[in-house]
Design a protein around this motif. Sequence first.
Motif, short mmCIF file in Angstrom:
data_model
loop_
_atom_site.label_atom_id
_atom_site.label_comp_id
_atom_site.label_asym_id
_atom_site.label_seq_id
_atom_site.Cartn_x
_atom_site.Cartn_y
_atom_site.Cartn_z
N VAL A 153 46.81 5.25 25.63
CA VAL A 153 48.22 5.04 25.93
C VAL A 153 49.02 5.16 24.64
CG1 VAL A 153 49.96 3.44 26.84
CG2 VAL A 153 47.67 3.54 27.88
N ALA A 154 50.15 5.89 24.72
CA ALA A 154 51.07 5.99 23.57
C ALA A 154 52.48 6.15 24.11
CB ALA A 154 50.70 7.17 22.67
N ASP A 155 53.40 5.38 23.58
CA ASP A 155 54.82 5.48 23.95
C ASP A 155 55.03 5.40 25.45
OD1 ASP A 155 55.44 5.87 21.22
OD2 ASP A 155 55.05 8.02 21.40
N GLY A 156 54.29 4.51 26.09
CA GLY A 156 54.46 4.29 27.53
C GLY A 156 53.88 5.36 28.41
N SER A 157 53.03 6.23 27.88
CA SER A 157 52.42 7.31 28.66
C SER A 157 50.90 7.25 28.54
CB SER A 157 52.92 8.68 28.20
OG SER A 157 54.30 8.84 28.49
N LEU A 158 50.24 7.73 29.59
CA LEU A 158 48.78 7.75 29.66
C LEU A 158 48.30 9.18 29.48
CD1 LEU A 158 46.10 6.24 30.40
CD2 LEU A 158 46.61 6.80 32.80
N LEU A 159 47.28 9.36 28.65
CA LEU A 159 46.71 10.68 28.42
C LEU A 159 45.78 11.04 29.57
CD1 LEU A 159 46.44 13.06 26.42
CD2 LEU A 159 44.51 11.82 25.37
N LEU A 160 46.09 12.14 30.25
CA LEU A 160 45.33 12.58 31.41
C LEU A 160 44.95 14.05 31.28
CD1 LEU A 160 47.34 10.89 34.30
CD2 LEU A 160 45.10 10.18 33.43
N THR A 161 43.90 14.43 31.99
CA THR A 161 43.47 15.83 32.01
C THR A 161 43.37 16.30 33.45
OG1 THR A 161 41.12 15.20 31.97
CG2 THR A 161 42.19 15.59 29.86
N ARG A 162 43.67 17.58 33.67
CA ARG A 162 43.62 18.14 35.03
C ARG A 162 42.30 18.87 35.24
NH1 ARG A 162 48.25 22.26 36.76
NH2 ARG A 162 46.88 23.71 35.63
N LEU A 163 41.68 18.62 36.37
CA LEU A 163 40.39 19.22 36.69
C LEU A 163 40.57 20.68 37.10
CD1 LEU A 163 38.97 16.19 38.66
CD2 LEU A 163 38.16 17.01 36.45
N SER A 164 39.70 21.52 36.60
CA SER A 164 39.80 22.96 36.83
C SER A 164 39.13 23.35 38.16
CB SER A 164 39.12 23.72 35.69
OG SER A 164 37.71 23.59 35.78
N THR A 165 39.19 24.62 38.47
CA THR A 165 38.57 25.14 39.70
C THR A 165 37.05 25.11 39.63
OG1 THR A 165 38.74 27.38 38.81
CG2 THR A 165 40.53 26.63 40.25
N LYS A 166 36.49 24.79 38.46
CA LYS A 166 35.03 24.66 38.34
C LYS A 166 34.53 23.29 38.79
CE LYS A 166 34.29 28.10 34.73
NZ LYS A 166 33.63 28.40 33.44
N ARG A 172 43.45 17.95 40.55
CA ARG A 172 43.64 16.51 40.44
C ARG A 172 43.46 16.08 38.99
NH1 ARG A 172 40.72 13.09 44.91
NH2 ARG A 172 42.39 11.64 44.31
N TRP A 173 43.90 14.87 38.69
CA TRP A 173 43.96 14.40 37.31
C TRP A 173 42.95 13.29 37.07
CZ3 TRP A 173 47.21 16.55 33.60
CH2 TRP A 173 48.10 17.51 34.08
N THR A 174 42.37 13.29 35.87
CA THR A 174 41.38 12.30 35.51
C THR A 174 41.61 11.83 34.07
OG1 THR A 174 39.00 11.82 35.49
CG2 THR A 174 39.69 14.00 34.68
N LEU A 175 40.79 10.92 33.62
CA LEU A 175 40.84 10.47 32.22
C LEU A 175 40.08 11.47 31.35
CD1 LEU A 175 39.96 6.68 32.61
CD2 LEU A 175 42.24 7.66 32.31
#
Length: 283
Positions: A153-166, A172-175
């Motif tokens: 978390v930084a500046d009120g936001s959460l770091l997320l990653t988007r899952l690829s077609t693989k 969808r989004w994950t940690l």
Amino acid sequence: MSALQRVAVHVAVEAGGRLLVLDGALPWALLAHGETPLAAGRRVLGPDLDLGELLAVHDGRRTDSEGEDGLDLHTVHLVLAGTLPEGSAPAAAQWIPVSDDRPLVADDLVVLDPAERVRLSPAVDSAPDGSVGSSPADVPVVRQRLACYAVVVADGSLLLTRLSTKTPSPGRWTLPGGGVDHGEHPLEAVVREVHEETGMAVRVTGLAEIGAEHFTGRSPRGVLEDFHAVRILVRAEPLEVLDPVVLDVGGSTDLARWVPLGEAEDIGLVGVAQRGLHIALQG
């Protein structure tokens, strides 16, 4: 030489400034396929056990060159806080003064029986039509996978990653995070994975929780798997807040971004990211 990885669950029960031990070490159990950490702990300490926070993560390594096939065994040890009702401890339990050092069973005493060796051995994939591999396509390949994910978390936001077609859940989004390599400490694995998926260097600041999920489904390669996902969640902070960039192009992540905490619930989170959001909102 066979390279095998497994997970051991250790339970730290404290009462009145004393710590429960069995045979001089914390009660422990190897995590069986499809089992939750709580179920593993209850196999040793009974049905009244409750588990709390994740206290520590250790790893151990031993090799055995005897026999036709040598062994390189990597055991990840998870220490969790436990509680027991008064009077429900095993008869063989001893109580020692609480200290900063929680005694773990010696790694070379965590034996590997033949059935476990078969279970942990890398499986041969079968193609969906059954034409590749050593088993029919309708027989699931048994896999237990240990992974570690970061709540950043930084500046009120959460770091997320988007899952690829693989992946089974594209879009969808994950940690950020991923699988722990053989011989790798989970806290080193998560730093590596976050950098690969977001381009950012992070520092682990604390442990959050451990979870497990068991299901049968198709892998990104189309292989039917009896899959046991064991996930460690940690808190981490960026050494420098940057715009995320996916470095491991062509893998399971196709986009990374900072998502305001108030918006994250609505962008399509997978289960581990929902847990991460809950942890982030707790502060």
